[in-house]
Each structure stands twice: as C-alpha cells, then as structure tokens.
Design a protein around this motif. Structure first.
Motif, short mmCIF file in Angstrom:
data_model
loop_
_atom_site.label_atom_id
_atom_site.label_comp_id
_atom_site.label_asym_id
_atom_site.label_seq_id
_atom_site.Cartn_x
_atom_site.Cartn_y
_atom_site.Cartn_z
N THR B 149 86.09 -2.88 51.73
CA THR B 149 87.43 -3.08 52.29
C THR B 149 88.20 -1.76 52.29
O THR B 149 87.66 -0.73 51.89
N LYS B 224 93.96 -2.94 56.59
CA LYS B 224 93.30 -4.14 57.13
C LYS B 224 92.06 -3.75 57.94
O LYS B 224 91.12 -4.52 58.07
N ASN B 226 90.05 -1.57 57.02
CA ASN B 226 89.11 -1.06 55.99
C ASN B 226 89.10 0.46 55.92
O ASN B 226 88.05 1.07 55.69
N SER B 266 97.70 -6.03 51.23
CA SER B 266 96.37 -5.94 51.85
C SER B 266 95.25 -6.30 50.87
O SER B 266 94.08 -6.34 51.27
N ALA B 268 94.02 -4.46 48.77
CA ALA B 268 93.10 -3.32 48.67
C ALA B 268 93.12 -2.79 47.24
O ALA B 268 94.18 -2.71 46.62
#
Lengths: 176, 341
Positions: B149, B224, B226, B266, B268
């Motif tokens: 991701t 988003k 990646n 996100s 992340a």
C-alpha cells in the motif's frame, strides 16, 4: 552509486603529499561503521586531513598577517588599530580566494577553463601568495617571524617533494 | 458649471499634474520599494546567500572550506537574533543544567552543522559526487519497499533530507513524494525550486505546502494510489495544524498533526526515517520499524493520539541523541500547563 559492504569501507585517498605520507605510515585501518550498507562517493577525502590543513592555513595566515601589520612602518601606531587592520586583511585574503575567481570566471571561461581547473588554479595561486609572504617573513628581524616563514617554507617544500614522489610511484606502478 | 481641471487641488488624484506624476504602469513612483526589495534579497531568507553558496562551492579551495564555514556560521549566529534565541530556548529545555556559555556553544554547533549540510547540498547541485551515504536499519527499509500500500515516511529537519530522498527513492524503486515548506522569500523559493527540480531524479517529486494548494487532498489521493509520501513531523511553520504533546515532565512540544491525519485517513503505515550527519561529507539514513494502524473499526481520536505519542517518543529520543543536528529555528517547547484544580 554502487553500495559497498559496510565492514570493509574503501579507504579515502589523501589530497596532500603530507597526508599521503601520514596515511602510509599509520597502520590503523579505518574503523568499520555500525551500518548495514555504505554508498561511497566517487570523490572521497579524509576528514582529519581536510580539517587539519584548514586549521593550519588559517592559523598561519592569521599569524603572518598580524606580524606584518604589527611590524609595518606605514600603518598607524595604535596597537588595536593595527590588529584590526591585520584581521581585516586576513579576512580579505581568505575571501579573495573565493570572490576573485568568481569575478574572473566569465573571462576565464573564454579560454575553456572548467570550474574544477579554476579551483585548482585558485588553490595554487593562494598557496603561492602564502609562500611569497613566508619568503618576506624570513627577512624580518624578529625571530618569531623568521621561524614562521621558515615553517611554511619547510612545509611547502616537503609537500612539493612528497607530491612528486607520489606521482612518481603512481607512474612507476601503473601497468603499461 | 464645469470645473477647470487645472484648478483642482493638487492633493486630488484627478489633478492633471498628479496624473502626470503618478504613472505606476510606466515608471515606479519612488525608487524606495525597488531598493527595499533588493535589500530584502540580502536578508537571511533572501536568495543572495544560496546563490553565493552555489557559486562559491564550485571554486573555493578545499582547505578554505571548513574555515569559511566556521567564519560564516559565527557571523550568522551573531546576526540572526530570533533564530539564536529560539535555539537557546530549545537547548535550555533539552539541557536544563547547562550554563549560558555552554548553551551558546551548543547553539553555534547547530548552526555549524546546518552550514555544513547547506554546503554539501550546494556541492551536490554542482554535480560533485562527494557524499558518503550510510544506511542503518536496512531491514526496516526493505520492509518499506515490500509494503504494497501507500506509506507515510515521517522525518525530521535533520541532515540533508533533500539529498537523501532521491537516493532511497531510487533504492526502493518507488516514486517518493516529498512535502516541504516553501522558502519564506519569494525569490529564494523560485531559486530553490529550480535548483531542486534540476537535482531530483525521476523517482522523487517535491510538493510545497503553500496556502490554498489543497495539498492534503492531493497527498491522500497519492496514498490511495499506493505511493510513498515523505513529510517532516517536527516543525510548525506557517499555518500548519499542530498538536501538543508532552516532551518532558516540565515541557510540552508542538508537532504537526497533518501526517497522522493523512495516515489515518488512508490507513497507510508510518515509517520513521532520520537523516543525520555522521562525519565530514558523510550522512546516515536510519530507518525505524513502521507504525501500523490497528485493523478494523477504530476510535479515530484514540488512534490518532496513540500514533502521535508513538512519534513524539521516537522523535524525542532522536532529538536528544542528535540535538546538534536538529535544525528547528523556532521555539519548539512550551511549559506544561498546570492541571486544573
């Protein structure tokens, strides 16, 4: 950029002849850094040599500037004023090695002088000026001034000899 | 009765003489704004100094460079009152038992290190390959390259992150989006932008956190997709949203909250990376284990607070260890507010 194993970092070659001699005589290898990977630069130079040369040149040129101003017959008699002039002259000398090449570069570019060659030319000119000052100091009546002049001349002679020796060895060991 | 324009008072903007004098489109009214603008370029944030540094890095003899760095570090230390006072204030919190003299020496060392990093950057921009890069925490860096991701790299204003970013972006083989604050001076920003554009590889894109550019939206969409976003997590500049966290028993510090909100939105992972000077023209990239957000539904306020505390703890450890390379020239700490009775 190619990574090298961190355990065996490539040794940095010395810039000066004196640094080369010290590096050849010193046995201790560089300490491996506590890192996983090392990306060595293509142009690498020893830190100690750089800082030592800088300190030496700074201290010597400042001392020479102070002596010249204190012994000058044309400057005002006031001691603080002479010291101030000496420090200003020293700062001007140091900066001239940066400002003058920058100003001259547009002209020197006409003769295809690259910045690298200009830096080498500046380095040689600066050292030549210091050597001329050292020659002048050797004629001074003061013992300290003469010692300072002789110290520089000895160092510069040793440097020239060692650089020649280094080049000679490199040339002799170069495979034909 | 029609008024004679020549009889209008001279103070009136419609007076014909006045109109002759004031022709801003053709001739500037006074030379003062131009000269003021010129002088502002010589200020500490102006573009004169970076331009001079770039030129000087090309021609300065190598043995004069440490000397000039020491001279100019001292000069700037004496000249930049607000930055000096902020440094002294920050160092007082880090080393409360130090005397004033030692604190000044420490602050001067910070400026010296900052000058070294700027000079090294100028050399790199002049295509001098002179920097040795060390990587510590290679496992964590490899983990980053395996994260499928997007990821948020959290870093601090230390070392030469501008130069390090293209290096590890190329190593990761993933595009890195570096977020940084714009320069305070318009000409400096224009100059810095051209310099960085010239230097950066295809793997690295710089985004400036300028007012009104909707950067948060852009970064969220990048995550988003990646991609990797690198943000400084230690400085509050301009109108960046801040969060207050405890630094010690007596002081709090303000850290930007944006990177954590971005990570939370996100989902992340947050990857801490610090770049520090480890010697003359030698830098170390230190990677730490990433922070992963809890799975499933979560209380956003609590999750955000946990991530901020994790970063605050890690950053405080790094700042205490590498205080001489923490280039934060604004007061970072405030005394802890007394608890309500």
């Amino acid at each position: 950029m190619t990574p090298a194993p961190a355990q065996i970092p490539p040794r940095k070659p010395a810039r000066t002849g004196l640094g080369w001699l010290i590096q050849a005589l010193a046995k201790s290898p560089p300490t491996p850094p506590a890192t996983d990977l090392l990306f060595p630069a293509s142009e690498r130079h020893p830190t100690t040599e750089t800082l030592t040369a800088s300190c030496l040149i700074a201290a010597w040129s400042l001392a020479a500037s102070l002596i010249l101003c204190l012994h000058s017959e044309t400057l005002p008699t006031s001691l603080p004023l002479r010291c101030l002039i000496a420090i200003t002259a020293w700062l001007a000398l140091i900066h001239s090695a940066v400002i003058l090449p920058l100003l001259a570069y547009p002209l020197l570019r006409l003769v295809h002088l690259t910045p690298q060659k200009l830096a080498t030319l500046t380095e040689l000119t600066f050292l030549s000026i210091l050597t001329l000052i050292a020659c002048h100091l050797t004629t001074d009546p003061s013992l300290f001034a003469r010692s300072l002049g002789l110290l520089w001349l000895t160092l510069i002679m040793a440097e020239i000899m060692l650089r020649l020796a280094r080049s000679g060895i490199a040339l002799a060991s170069h495979p034909r | 009765m029609v008024a004679n324009p020549a009889r209008r008072p001279l103070r009136s903007p419609h007076h014909p003489f006045r109109q002759l004098i004031h022709r801003p489109a053709l001739v500037p009214p006074f030379p003062a704004p131009t000269s003021r603008k010129f002088l502002s370029r010589l200020s500490i944030y102006g573009d004169f100094w970076p331009r001079l540094l770039s030129l000087a890095a090309r021609v300065t003899p190598w043995f004069l460079e440490p000397l000039l760095l020491a001279l100019y570090s001292t000069l700037f230390y004496l000249a930049c009152g607000p930055a000096r006072r902020a440094l002294l204030h920050n160092l007082q919190v880090l080393f409360p038992t130090d005397s004033l003299l030692i604190r000044h020496a420490r602050a001067l060392r910070v400026i010296w290190n900052f000058a070294c990093t700027l000079t090294d950057a100028a050399h790199i921009r002049a295509n001098h390959d002179i920097i040795d890069w060390e990587i510590a925490g290679l496992d964590h860096l490899n983990t980053l390259s395996q994260i499928p991701t997007g990821a948020v790299i959290l870093t601090a204003h230390m070392g030469n992150y501008d130069l390090a970013a293209p290096l590890f972006a190329a190593r990761l083989q993933r595009k890195l989006h570096l977020v940084r604050a714009p320069e305070r001076h318009q000409e400096s920003q224009a100059y810095a932008r051209t310099q960085r554009d010239h230097m950066n590889a295809d793997w690295c894109v710089i985004h400036y956190n300028e007012p009104g550019n909707m950067l948060a939206v852009k970064l969220t969409s990048l995550l988003k997709e990646n991609q990797i976003v690198a943000i400084q997590g230690d400085r509050i500049l301009f109108d960046v949203a801040a969060t207050t966290l405890p630094f010690s028993t007596s002081h709090d510090w303000h850290l930007p909250s944006g990177p954590f909100v971005l990570g939370l939105v996100s989902r992340a992972p947050l990857v801490p990376l610090f770049i520090t000077r480890s010697g003359w023209r030698r830098y170390r990239v230190t990677a730490h284990p990433p922070y992963h957000w809890p799975e499933g539904r979560l209380d956003k306020a609590t999750a955000l607070r946990d991530a901020e505390r994790w970063w605050s703890h890690l950053l405080s450890q790094t700042v205490r260890q590498h205080w001489h390379q923490w280039f934060v020239f604004e007061p970072a700490f405030t005394p802890t507010a007394a608890p309500p009775p």
